[in-house]
Design an enzyme around this catalytic site. Structure first.
Site, short mmCIF file in Angstrom:
data_model
loop_
_atom_site.label_atom_id
_atom_site.label_comp_id
_atom_site.label_asym_id
_atom_site.label_seq_id
_atom_site.Cartn_x
_atom_site.Cartn_y
_atom_site.Cartn_z
CG PHE A 31 -1.87 1.18 1.22
CD1 PHE A 31 -3.05 1.11 0.50
CD2 PHE A 31 -1.58 2.35 1.90
CE1 PHE A 31 -3.94 2.19 0.46
CE2 PHE A 31 -2.45 3.44 1.87
CZ PHE A 31 -3.64 3.35 1.15
CE LYS A 64 0.11 5.47 7.83
NZ LYS A 64 -1.31 5.67 8.14
CG ASP A 102 5.67 3.62 1.71
OD1 ASP A 102 5.72 4.20 2.80
OD2 ASP A 102 4.63 3.51 1.03
#
Ligand code: PLP
Length: 401
Positions: free
Chosen positions: A137, A251, A222
Site C-alpha cells: 500500500f 504519519k 516506503d
C-alpha cells in the site's frame, strides 16, 4: 452533550469512510474521551500517527509557539523550521536532501516522479518501469494506487498509469526475474502495513539492494508506516542495515499534524530540478515546528529506547490471551507495529473483533480482513498497555463466545 452526532456524518460526508460509532472529543496521552465522556485506551494511534500520544505538552508548546509567529508562506519563501527540520533529518538518516509535502501519498508521488525523472535524465525514456509488491500500500493518488499491490484500490479508476508491475513480497527470485535495465525503481515497505503487518524476511532488502545496483535502478523504501520510531529505530532500514536511495516518511513525522517528506541523496536529488515538482503547503512552518519537537522527544526523552520493552509487553500479553482463546494463528510485527492474524475459521472477521474492542473501551485497527492491528503511541504507559490488553481479552472472550 454536543448537538453534532455520528449520524450526521452519513448525511453530510462522502461515503468513502465508515468511522466507528463514537465521536472522540479530546485525548491525553494514550487515553481519549468521547462526547459522552466515556474513556477509551488508544492502541490505534491514529493509524501509526500519534507516536507520542495525544496532547503531548512539548508538541502543544511547539505548535502554539509557532502559531503565534508565522503559519504559512508557501514555497516562494523558505522558513526557519523547514530548514532546521531538513537539517535534522539529514543528520539522523542516510539522506543528504529533503523534500517536504503533506501526506504519505504525496511523499510517494514525489519519490516515484523523482525515480522516473532520474532515469529519464540519466538513461532515457525507455527506463521508466517501476516494480512494486503484491499486497503493498502506497497511498490513494492515481499513481500511488497504481503502484500499490491491491487491486481493490484501483477498481473503477482505470486507466491507470502504465509501466508498473507487481511481484510477490519477500520473494527475491520473483524480483530478480522482473527487474531489468528498463527498471527505474523498486519500491518496498520494509514492513508491509496495510497489507497485513508483514516484515521483510532476513536478506530480502539486501537482495533488493543488490538487484537494484546491478540494473541501475533506485531503491525506494516506503517508511510511512514503519518510520519515526515505530520499530524502535528511527527508521526500519536502520534495523535492517540496508540503505535505500529514496525514503518516504509521513504519519508519525508530525505526531498528528499533517506532514510528509521524501529523503534522498546528493546523487539523486538534482533530478528533481527547479520547477519539476512542488506543493503549496510543503514545508509549512507549523508542521515543521511540530515535527522538530516530535524528533526531539523521540530521540532525547528516551522514547525510542523504550520501544523494545513495550513491544515485548504487548507480545507477551497477546500470547497469553491467545493461549486461552486460540483465536490468532499468528502474532507478528516489529516494535509497536503489531498484527494478530485470525485463525482460518475466523477469516474476514477482524472488523468484528475490532468493533467489540471499541465496545470494551479500546481503540484498535484492522490491516485487511483477517488481521487485528495495533499501532499505539511509542510512549504508551505500561499501565495503559496492561489495561488495554485486559479490555482486548474481554472483547476476544465475547468474540469466541
Ligand atoms: N504508504 C504506507 C506504507 C502507508 O501505510 C500509508 C497509509 O496508510 C501511505 C503510504 C499513505 O499515506 P497517507 O494516507 O498519508 O497518504
Amino acid at each position: 452533550m454536543s448537538a453534532v452526532t455520528r449520524e450526521q456524518f452519513d448525511a453530510v460526508m462522502v461515503p468513502n469512510y465508515a468511522p466507528g460509532k463514537i465521536i472522540p472529543v479530546r485525548g491525553k496521552g494514550s487515553r481519549i474521551w468521547d462526547q459522552a465522556e466515556r474513556e477509551y485506551i488508544d492502541f490505534a494511534g491514529g493509524i501509526a500517527v500519534s507516536a507520542l500520544g495525544h496532547a503531548h505538552p512539548k508538541l502543544v508548546a511547539a505548535l502554539t509557539e509557532q502559531g503565534q509567529k508565522l503559519w504559512h508562506l508557501s514555497n516562494v519563501m523558505t522558513n526557519e523550521p523547514a530548514i532546521e527540520l531538513a537539517q535534522k533529518l539529514t543528520e539522523l538518516t542516510f539522506a543528504d536532501k529533503v523534500y517536504f509535502c503533506n501526506s504519505g501519498a504525496e511523499a510517494n508521488e514525489a519519490a516515484l516522479k523523482l525515480a522516473r525523472r532520474h532515469a529519464y535524465l540519466n538513461v532515457g525514456p525507455e527506463k521508466h518501469e517501476i516494480i512494486s509488491t503484491l499486497q503493498s500500500f502506497h497511498g490513494r493518488t492515481l499513481f500511488t494506487v497504481s503502484v500499490g499491490g491491491q487491486a481493490k484500490y484501483k477498481e473503477g479508476f482505470e486507466p491507470t498509469p502504465g509501466g508498473i508491475s507487481h511481484v510477490p513480497y519477500n520473494d527475491l527470485d520473483a524480483m530478480a526475474a522482473a527487474i531489468s535495465d528498463k527498471t527505474a525503481a523498486v519500491i518496498i515497505e520494509p514492513i508491509q502495513g496495510e497489507g497485513g503487518i508483514t516484515p521483510a524476511v532476513e536478506g530480502y532488502l539486501q537482495g533488493l539492494r543488490e538487484l537494484c545496483d546491478q540494473h541501475g535502478a533506485l531503491l525506494i523504501f516506503d517508511e510511512i508506516q514503519s518510520g519515526v520510531g515505530r520499530t524502535g529505530s528511527l527508521y526500519a532500514y536502520q534495523r535492517y542495515g540496508v540503505t535505500p536511495d529514496i525514503l518516504t516518511t509521513a504519519k508519525a513525522l508530525g505526531g498528528g499534524f499533517p506532514i510528509g517528506a521524501m529523503l534522498t541523496t546528493d546523487a539523486v536529488a538534482p533530478s528533481l530540478g527547479f520547477g519539476t515538482h512542488g506543493s503549496t503547503y510543503g514545508g509549512n512552518p507549523l508542521a515543521c515546528s511540530v515535527s522538530l519537537a516530535v524528533l526531539d522527544v523521540l530521540t532525547n526523552d528516551g522514547v525510542l529506547d523504550g520501544v523494545a520493552a513495550k513491544s515485548k509487553r504487548y507480545f507477551d500479553g497477546l500470547k497469553r490471551i491467545n493461549e486461552q482463546y486460540k483465536v490468532f494463528k499468528d502474532i507478528r510485527g516489529m516494535g509497536l507495529l503489531i498484527g494478530c492474524e485470525l485463525i482460518d475459521e475466523r477469516k474476514g472477521q477482524a472488523k468484528d473483533l475490532n468493533a467489540l474492542a471499541l465496545e470494551e473501551g479500546l481503540l484498535c485497527l484492522v490491516a485487511g480482513p483477517d488481521v487485528l492491528r495495533l499501532a499505539p503511541a511509542l510512549n504508551i504507559p505500561d499501565a495503559d498497555i496492561d489495561e488495554g490488553l485486559a479490555r482486548l481479552e474481554k472483547a476476544v472472550a465475547r468474540f469466541v463466545g
